[in-house]
Design an enzyme around this catalytic site. Sequence first.
Site, PDB file in Angstrom:
ATOM      1  N   GLY A 248      -7.571   3.919 -45.300  1.00  0.00           N
ATOM      2  CA  GLY A 248      -5.988   3.781 -45.443  1.00  0.00           C
ATOM      3  C   GLY A 248      -5.284   4.944 -45.303  1.00  0.00           C
ATOM      4  N   GLY A 292     -10.929   5.635 -41.418  1.00  0.00           N
ATOM      5  CA  GLY A 292     -10.943   5.423 -40.150  1.00  0.00           C
ATOM      6  C   GLY A 292     -10.067   6.404 -39.376  1.00  0.00           C
ATOM      7  N   ARG A 293      -8.936   6.070 -39.669  1.00  0.00           N
ATOM      8  CA  ARG A 293      -7.756   6.905 -38.672  1.00  0.00           C
ATOM      9  C   ARG A 293      -8.018   8.460 -39.246  1.00  0.00           C
ATOM     10  NH1 ARG A 293      -2.800   4.538 -37.512  1.00  0.00           N
ATOM     11  NH2 ARG A 293      -3.346   2.740 -39.221  1.00  0.00           N
ATOM     12  N   ARG A 330       0.202   0.763 -29.462  1.00  0.00           N
ATOM     13  CA  ARG A 330       0.666   1.105 -30.995  1.00  0.00           C
ATOM     14  C   ARG A 330       2.369   1.067 -30.795  1.00  0.00           C
ATOM     15  NH1 ARG A 330       0.040   4.482 -33.987  1.00  0.00           N
ATOM     16  NH2 ARG A 330      -0.601   3.174 -35.868  1.00  0.00           N
ATOM     17  N   TYR A 334       3.646  -1.676 -33.149  1.00  0.00           N
ATOM     18  CA  TYR A 334       3.860  -1.159 -34.523  1.00  0.00           C
ATOM     19  C   TYR A 334       5.351  -0.082 -34.527  1.00  0.00           C
ATOM     20  CZ  TYR A 334      -0.834  -2.194 -35.128  1.00  0.00           C
ATOM     21  OH  TYR A 334      -2.453  -2.696 -34.895  1.00  0.00           O
ATOM     22  N   CYS A 361       3.972  -3.809 -16.396  1.00  0.00           N
ATOM     23  CA  CYS A 361       5.409  -4.258 -15.956  1.00  0.00           C
ATOM     24  C   CYS A 361       6.140  -4.889 -17.510  1.00  0.00           C
ATOM     25  CB  CYS A 361       5.049  -5.335 -15.195  1.00  0.00           C
ATOM     26  SG  CYS A 361       4.611  -4.416 -13.448  1.00  0.00           S
ATOM     27  N   GLU A 362       6.674  -4.269 -17.969  1.00  0.00           N
ATOM     28  CA  GLU A 362       7.379  -4.444 -19.158  1.00  0.00           C
ATOM     29  C   GLU A 362       8.303  -3.445 -19.831  1.00  0.00           C
ATOM     30  OE1 GLU A 362       5.730  -6.345 -22.750  1.00  0.00           O
ATOM     31  OE2 GLU A 362       3.874  -6.946 -21.761  1.00  0.00           O
ATOM     32  N   TYR A 390      -7.380   4.015 -33.067  1.00  0.00           N
ATOM     33  CA  TYR A 390      -6.964   2.249 -32.577  1.00  0.00           C
ATOM     34  C   TYR A 390      -6.028   2.645 -31.446  1.00  0.00           C
ATOM     35  CZ  TYR A 390      -7.739   1.714 -37.656  1.00  0.00           C
ATOM     36  OH  TYR A 390      -8.465   1.454 -38.906  1.00  0.00           O
TER      37      TYR A 390
HETATM   38  N1  LLP Z   1     -11.708  -0.635 -44.115  1.00  0.00           N
HETATM   39  C1  LLP Z   1     -11.011  -2.054 -43.840  1.00  0.00           C
HETATM   40  C2  LLP Z   1     -11.645  -3.210 -44.541  1.00  0.00           C
HETATM   41  C3  LLP Z   1     -10.203  -2.031 -43.026  1.00  0.00           C
HETATM   42  O1  LLP Z   1      -9.697  -3.439 -42.762  1.00  0.00           O
HETATM   43  C4  LLP Z   1      -9.740  -0.901 -42.476  1.00  0.00           C
HETATM   44  C5  LLP Z   1      -8.542  -0.843 -41.310  1.00  0.00           C
HETATM   45  C6  LLP Z   1     -10.235   0.295 -42.627  1.00  0.00           C
HETATM   46  C7  LLP Z   1     -11.164   0.514 -43.622  1.00  0.00           C
HETATM   47  C8  LLP Z   1     -10.009   1.620 -42.096  1.00  0.00           C
HETATM   48  O2  LLP Z   1      -8.480   2.134 -42.419  1.00  0.00           O
HETATM   49  P1  LLP Z   1      -7.843   3.372 -42.046  1.00  0.00           P
HETATM   50  O3  LLP Z   1      -8.604   4.522 -42.636  1.00  0.00           O
HETATM   51  O4  LLP Z   1      -8.003   3.619 -40.435  1.00  0.00           O
HETATM   52  O5  LLP Z   1      -6.367   3.153 -42.401  1.00  0.00           O
HETATM   53  N2  LLP Z   1      -4.462  -1.193 -35.649  1.00  0.00           N
HETATM   54  C9  LLP Z   1      -3.860  -0.618 -36.738  1.00  0.00           C
HETATM   55  C10 LLP Z   1      -4.630  -0.235 -37.999  1.00  0.00           C
HETATM   56  C11 LLP Z   1      -5.396  -1.445 -38.389  1.00  0.00           C
HETATM   57  C12 LLP Z   1      -6.021  -0.900 -39.781  1.00  0.00           C
HETATM   58  C13 LLP Z   1      -7.186  -2.327 -40.067  1.00  0.00           C
HETATM   59  N3  LLP Z   1      -7.803  -2.193 -41.092  1.00  0.00           N
HETATM   60  C14 LLP Z   1      -3.103   0.639 -36.081  1.00  0.00           C
HETATM   61  O6  LLP Z   1      -3.127   1.043 -34.939  1.00  0.00           O
HETATM   62  O7  LLP Z   1      -2.223   1.338 -37.009  1.00  0.00           O
END
Ligand code: LLP
Length: 445
Positions: A248, A292-293, A330, A334, A361-362, A390
């Site tokens: 997160g 992740g991010r 993205r 978003y 094409c959008e 992502y």
């Molecule tokens: N754990 C779970 C259960 C998750 O659902 C997620 C992300 C993470 C960990 C990793 O979260 P992070 O550290 O990356 O915030 N596609 C969207 C983001 C979707 C996140 C989904 N879950 C975007 O491009 O912003």
Amino acid sequence: MQTRWGYPVNDRGHLEIGGCDMVRLAGQFGTPLYVVDEARVRANCREYKAALQDTLPGAQALYAGKTMLNLAMARLIDEEGLGLDVVSGGELYTALRARFPAGRIHFHGNNKSLAELTMALEARVGRIVVDNEDELALLGILCRRLKVHQDISLRITPGIEAHTHEYIETGLLDSKFGFGIGDGRAKAAVRKALGQRELNLKGLHCHIGSQLFDLAPVRRAVEVMLAFADQIRRETGWTAPELNLGGGLGIRYTAEDAPPTVAAFVGAITEALRDGAKRRGFPLPALVLEPGRSIVGPAGVTLYDVGNVKRIKGVRTYVSVDGGMAENPRPALYSAKYDVAVANKAGHPPEEVVSVAGRFCESGDMLAWDVSIPKVERGDVIVIFATGAYHYSMASNYNRWPRPAMVFVRDGQAELVVRRETYEDIVANDVLPVAMREQRAIVNA
Ligand code: LLP
């Protein structure tokens, strides 16, 4: 000379990342090109490990594979000693093909198929994070059939507003994910899991959302999860040995973004966990995080070739590039914002305000609105920053456009880790119905 992103400008006036000239890289590998600063990803992994180990021994970080996964990335994460969170058969397959140790894999998902669950059980993954009653029952049956025991945790929905985009907010009761605390399902699921001999309930999991800047909801999630664990302990005698608080942590996409540091994020969680556990006399659970991010996002850039530049006097300048919503959905999904630079004019001051348009094409296929950059022309190399997370993982073949290549850069070396798709790849899975096959000569011509 350093750019705003901390990357140097070399003596040719070009942007350099990982010791590699971005203009040269665009020429060598083609565009669009995903570039990942390997040292930065490794440093981010180490920052999580250090922050966790400094504050709570035994705590561990799993990299969230949905963010960006391929064979090289899985190897890198293994080398850095993190665990891996996967959410599909494809991610699990990638990890196993990269010989990622199955014991350090946690398998998530709100609708895992029978085939995926079987694959995970056969691979002996470390945890299956069970999302719902249906899965709990299925998993019990599968374990009996395969004669295996499986360590699991339960995905809990703590009912917390995370102050992020609603599409990436996941901890509310009204969510497709997890067992709600508010409606009693979480408690019932714990009892059910404890009653299944084949399943070893190891812990509780929650993830309240992504791209979080505010630490208050994160602290609240720890409190809610601890209060729940404590209640369960008193009612069932089961003490949750592990608490996974998901990922997160937000990152900086533009100069306006000011996310907390990894240390501040981890510190807020560990402090809330220590305090809350102590206050309740609850044995400190092993903490797991799934970033992740914040691990790969800031370490990636995407390179584009500038094509058509459309200057509408008094209105706007559209700089069209050879990519867009297919390799970066993205902005369209978003309303995400990005910083932009011109790799071959990295030393120039900003000269005009332009909007970077995609080639799909959008009208909505825009990569950035109103960014100040040096004056651009056909053939310049545009860089979009913070595209490590992502982007590649969400890329599509919209308009039958081949997906880009990815390179890891480090110490002046660039290594191809994902090859660019070809037009042949685009038709590789197409099958002509029998009645159309007499026209095959046309296709093969
Ligand atoms: N754990 C779970 C259960 C998750 O659902 C997620 C992300 C993470 C960990 C990793 O979260 P992070 O550290 O990356 O915030 N596609 C969207 C983001 C979707 C996140 C989904 N879950 C975007 O491009 O912003």
